[in-house]
Design a protein around this motif. Structure first.
Motif, PDB file in Angstrom:
ATOM      1  N   ARG A  42       0.830  -1.212   0.000  1.00  0.00           N
ATOM      2  CA  ARG A  42       0.000   0.000   0.000  1.00  0.00           C
ATOM      3  C   ARG A  42       0.860   1.255   0.000  1.00  0.00           C
ATOM      4  NH1 ARG A  42      -3.171  -3.151   3.969  1.00  0.00           N
ATOM      5  NH2 ARG A  42      -5.006  -3.893   2.860  1.00  0.00           N
ATOM      6  N   GLN A  43       1.927   1.253   0.792  1.00  0.00           N
ATOM      7  CA  GLN A  43       2.816   2.406   0.859  1.00  0.00           C
ATOM      8  C   GLN A  43       3.491   2.635  -0.496  1.00  0.00           C
ATOM      9  OE1 GLN A  43       6.099   2.011   3.578  1.00  0.00           O
ATOM     10  NE2 GLN A  43       6.409   4.213   3.692  1.00  0.00           N
ATOM     11  N   SER A  44       3.973   1.577  -1.101  1.00  0.00           N
ATOM     12  CA  SER A  44       4.618   1.684  -2.407  1.00  0.00           C
ATOM     13  C   SER A  44       3.638   2.173  -3.466  1.00  0.00           C
ATOM     14  CB  SER A  44       5.199   0.328  -2.814  1.00  0.00           C
ATOM     15  OG  SER A  44       5.748   0.392  -4.102  1.00  0.00           O
ATOM     16  N   PHE A  45       2.431   1.638  -3.455  1.00  0.00           N
ATOM     17  CA  PHE A  45       1.411   2.034  -4.424  1.00  0.00           C
ATOM     18  C   PHE A  45       1.027   3.495  -4.235  1.00  0.00           C
ATOM     19  CE2 PHE A  45      -2.972   1.928  -6.187  1.00  0.00           C
ATOM     20  CZ  PHE A  45      -2.638   1.540  -7.476  1.00  0.00           C
ATOM     21  N   ARG A  46       0.870   3.915  -2.982  1.00  0.00           N
ATOM     22  CA  ARG A  46       0.542   5.307  -2.686  1.00  0.00           C
ATOM     23  C   ARG A  46       1.639   6.231  -3.196  1.00  0.00           C
ATOM     24  NH1 ARG A  46      -2.928   8.743  -2.995  1.00  0.00           N
ATOM     25  NH2 ARG A  46      -4.351   7.239  -2.134  1.00  0.00           N
ATOM     26  N   ASN A  47       2.901   5.848  -2.997  1.00  0.00           N
ATOM     27  CA  ASN A  47       4.018   6.655  -3.492  1.00  0.00           C
ATOM     28  C   ASN A  47       3.973   6.782  -5.015  1.00  0.00           C
ATOM     29  OD1 ASN A  47       5.010   7.099  -0.924  1.00  0.00           O
ATOM     30  ND2 ASN A  47       6.472   5.417  -1.020  1.00  0.00           N
ATOM     31  N   GLN A  48       3.640   5.702  -5.699  1.00  0.00           N
ATOM     32  CA  GLN A  48       3.524   5.752  -7.159  1.00  0.00           C
ATOM     33  C   GLN A  48       2.396   6.688  -7.579  1.00  0.00           C
ATOM     34  OE1 GLN A  48       3.063   1.839  -8.770  1.00  0.00           O
ATOM     35  NE2 GLN A  48       5.082   1.161  -8.113  1.00  0.00           N
ATOM     36  N   LEU A  49       1.259   6.592  -6.910  1.00  0.00           N
ATOM     37  CA  LEU A  49       0.134   7.460  -7.248  1.00  0.00           C
ATOM     38  C   LEU A  49       0.464   8.928  -6.992  1.00  0.00           C
ATOM     39  CD1 LEU A  49      -2.895   5.429  -5.868  1.00  0.00           C
ATOM     40  CD2 LEU A  49      -2.211   5.714  -8.249  1.00  0.00           C
ATOM     41  N   ASP A  50       1.202   9.192  -5.926  1.00  0.00           N
ATOM     42  CA  ASP A  50       1.566  10.572  -5.601  1.00  0.00           C
ATOM     43  C   ASP A  50       2.513  11.176  -6.639  1.00  0.00           C
ATOM     44  OD1 ASP A  50      -0.032  10.548  -3.363  1.00  0.00           O
ATOM     45  OD2 ASP A  50       1.617  10.156  -1.960  1.00  0.00           O
ATOM     46  N   GLN A  51       3.206  10.348  -7.400  1.00  0.00           N
ATOM     47  CA  GLN A  51       4.141  10.838  -8.407  1.00  0.00           C
ATOM     48  C   GLN A  51       3.477  11.134  -9.753  1.00  0.00           C
ATOM     49  OE1 GLN A  51       7.325  11.623  -7.660  1.00  0.00           O
ATOM     50  NE2 GLN A  51       6.709  11.077  -5.590  1.00  0.00           N
ATOM     51  N   ILE A  52       2.214  10.768  -9.900  1.00  0.00           N
ATOM     52  CA  ILE A  52       1.516  10.981 -11.164  1.00  0.00           C
ATOM     53  C   ILE A  52       1.208  12.462 -11.337  1.00  0.00           C
ATOM     54  CG2 ILE A  52      -0.625  10.563 -12.440  1.00  0.00           C
ATOM     55  CD1 ILE A  52      -0.679   7.785 -11.167  1.00  0.00           C
ATOM     56  N   GLN A  53       1.513  12.972 -12.520  1.00  0.00           N
ATOM     57  CA  GLN A  53       1.199  14.360 -12.826  1.00  0.00           C
ATOM     58  C   GLN A  53       0.262  14.377 -14.030  1.00  0.00           C
ATOM     59  OE1 GLN A  53       4.508  16.813 -13.964  1.00  0.00           O
ATOM     60  NE2 GLN A  53       3.449  18.664 -13.343  1.00  0.00           N
ATOM     61  N   PHE A  54      -0.874  15.000 -13.871  1.00  0.00           N
ATOM     62  CA  PHE A  54      -1.845  15.092 -14.951  1.00  0.00           C
ATOM     63  C   PHE A  54      -1.502  16.285 -15.837  1.00  0.00           C
ATOM     64  CE2 PHE A  54      -3.966  12.803 -11.593  1.00  0.00           C
ATOM     65  CZ  PHE A  54      -4.572  11.774 -12.280  1.00  0.00           C
ATOM     66  N   VAL A  55      -1.722  16.116 -17.132  1.00  0.00           N
ATOM     67  CA  VAL A  55      -1.497  17.206 -18.081  1.00  0.00           C
ATOM     68  C   VAL A  55      -2.744  17.390 -18.919  1.00  0.00           C
ATOM     69  CG1 VAL A  55       1.009  16.872 -18.180  1.00  0.00           C
ATOM     70  CG2 VAL A  55      -0.446  15.634 -19.759  1.00  0.00           C
ATOM     71  N   ASP A  56      -2.930  18.603 -19.428  1.00  0.00           N
ATOM     72  CA  ASP A  56      -4.079  18.854 -20.294  1.00  0.00           C
ATOM     73  C   ASP A  56      -3.740  18.453 -21.726  1.00  0.00           C
ATOM     74  OD1 ASP A  56      -2.519  20.926 -21.346  1.00  0.00           O
ATOM     75  OD2 ASP A  56      -3.651  22.515 -20.347  1.00  0.00           O
ATOM     76  N   GLU A  57      -4.656  18.737 -22.644  1.00  0.00           N
ATOM     77  CA  GLU A  57      -4.474  18.316 -24.038  1.00  0.00           C
ATOM     78  C   GLU A  57      -3.234  18.930 -24.677  1.00  0.00           C
ATOM     79  OE1 GLU A  57      -7.483  20.081 -23.161  1.00  0.00           O
ATOM     80  OE2 GLU A  57      -8.349  18.191 -22.498  1.00  0.00           O
ATOM     81  N   ASP A  58      -2.809  20.101 -24.180  1.00  0.00           N
ATOM     82  CA  ASP A  58      -1.644  20.787 -24.749  1.00  0.00           C
ATOM     83  C   ASP A  58      -0.337  20.381 -24.081  1.00  0.00           C
ATOM     84  OD1 ASP A  58      -3.313  22.228 -26.474  1.00  0.00           O
ATOM     85  OD2 ASP A  58      -3.706  23.742 -24.913  1.00  0.00           O
ATOM     86  N   GLY A  59      -0.421  19.484 -23.105  1.00  0.00           N
ATOM     87  CA  GLY A  59       0.784  19.029 -22.401  1.00  0.00           C
ATOM     88  C   GLY A  59       1.156  19.880 -21.198  1.00  0.00           C
ATOM     89  N   ASN A  60       0.287  20.833 -20.830  1.00  0.00           N
ATOM     90  CA  ASN A  60       0.545  21.677 -19.674  1.00  0.00           C
ATOM     91  C   ASN A  60       0.126  20.941 -18.401  1.00  0.00           C
ATOM     92  OD1 ASN A  60       1.321  23.876 -21.367  1.00  0.00           O
ATOM     93  ND2 ASN A  60      -0.851  24.264 -21.729  1.00  0.00           N
ATOM     94  N   PRO A  61       0.991  20.964 -17.387  1.00  0.00           N
ATOM     95  CA  PRO A  61       0.638  20.268 -16.148  1.00  0.00           C
ATOM     96  C   PRO A  61      -0.538  20.936 -15.450  1.00  0.00           C
ATOM     97  CG  PRO A  61       2.746  21.390 -15.918  1.00  0.00           C
ATOM     98  CD  PRO A  61       2.308  21.571 -17.335  1.00  0.00           C
ATOM     99  N   GLU A  62      -1.424  20.142 -14.916  1.00  0.00           N
ATOM    100  CA  GLU A  62      -2.532  20.656 -14.130  1.00  0.00           C
ATOM    101  C   GLU A  62      -2.051  20.867 -12.706  1.00  0.00           C
ATOM    102  OE1 GLU A  62      -5.973  18.155 -14.404  1.00  0.00           O
ATOM    103  OE2 GLU A  62      -6.038  18.274 -16.581  1.00  0.00           O
ATOM    104  N   PRO A  63      -2.725  21.747 -11.973  1.00  0.00           N
ATOM    105  CA  PRO A  63      -2.319  21.933 -10.577  1.00  0.00           C
ATOM    106  C   PRO A  63      -2.482  20.636  -9.795  1.00  0.00           C
ATOM    107  CG  PRO A  63      -4.176  23.374 -11.166  1.00  0.00           C
ATOM    108  CD  PRO A  63      -3.832  22.551 -12.361  1.00  0.00           C
ATOM    109  N   PRO A  64      -1.621  20.413  -8.808  1.00  0.00           N
ATOM    110  CA  PRO A  64      -1.726  19.185  -8.007  1.00  0.00           C
ATOM    111  C   PRO A  64      -3.094  19.085  -7.344  1.00  0.00           C
ATOM    112  CG  PRO A  64       0.207  20.480  -7.372  1.00  0.00           C
ATOM    113  CD  PRO A  64      -0.573  21.296  -8.338  1.00  0.00           C
ATOM    114  N   ARG A  65      -3.587  17.867  -7.276  1.00  0.00           N
ATOM    115  CA  ARG A  65      -4.859  17.608  -6.623  1.00  0.00           C
ATOM    116  C   ARG A  65      -4.628  17.424  -5.140  1.00  0.00           C
ATOM    117  NH1 ARG A  65      -7.833  13.626 -10.977  1.00  0.00           N
ATOM    118  NH2 ARG A  65      -7.633  15.079 -12.701  1.00  0.00           N
TER     119      ARG A  65
END
Length: 68
Positions: A42-65
């Motif tokens: 669970r800790q490892s999976f949570r760390n992986q999820l926390d590293q995900i960065q969402f981007v919009d259609e133009d490749g611009n990063p969205e603000p952290p959730r």
């Protein structure tokens, strides 16, 4: 993360349980090892999820959730 020795012990105890030769002490050991494994997973999976960065259609990063 669990050591390879602990993972092998988990598998060994699973085989003994399937064969029907697991003692009460081994069942307690199996539960403790599984709990340790799940905590680590669970800790490892949570760390992986926390590293995900969402981007919009133009490749611009969205603000952290925010974490919920």
């Amino acid at each position: 993360m669990l050591t390879p020795d602990k993972i092998e012990r988990i598998n060994e105890l699973a085989r003994k349980k399937k064969a029907g030769t697991l003692t009460e002490a081994e069942a307690k050991e199996q539960k403790a090892l599984r709990d340790e494994y799940m905590t680590s997973f669970r800790q490892s999976f949570r760390n992986q999820l926390d590293q995900i960065q969402f981007v919009d259609e133009d490749g611009n990063p969205e603000p952290p959730r925010t974490k919920q």
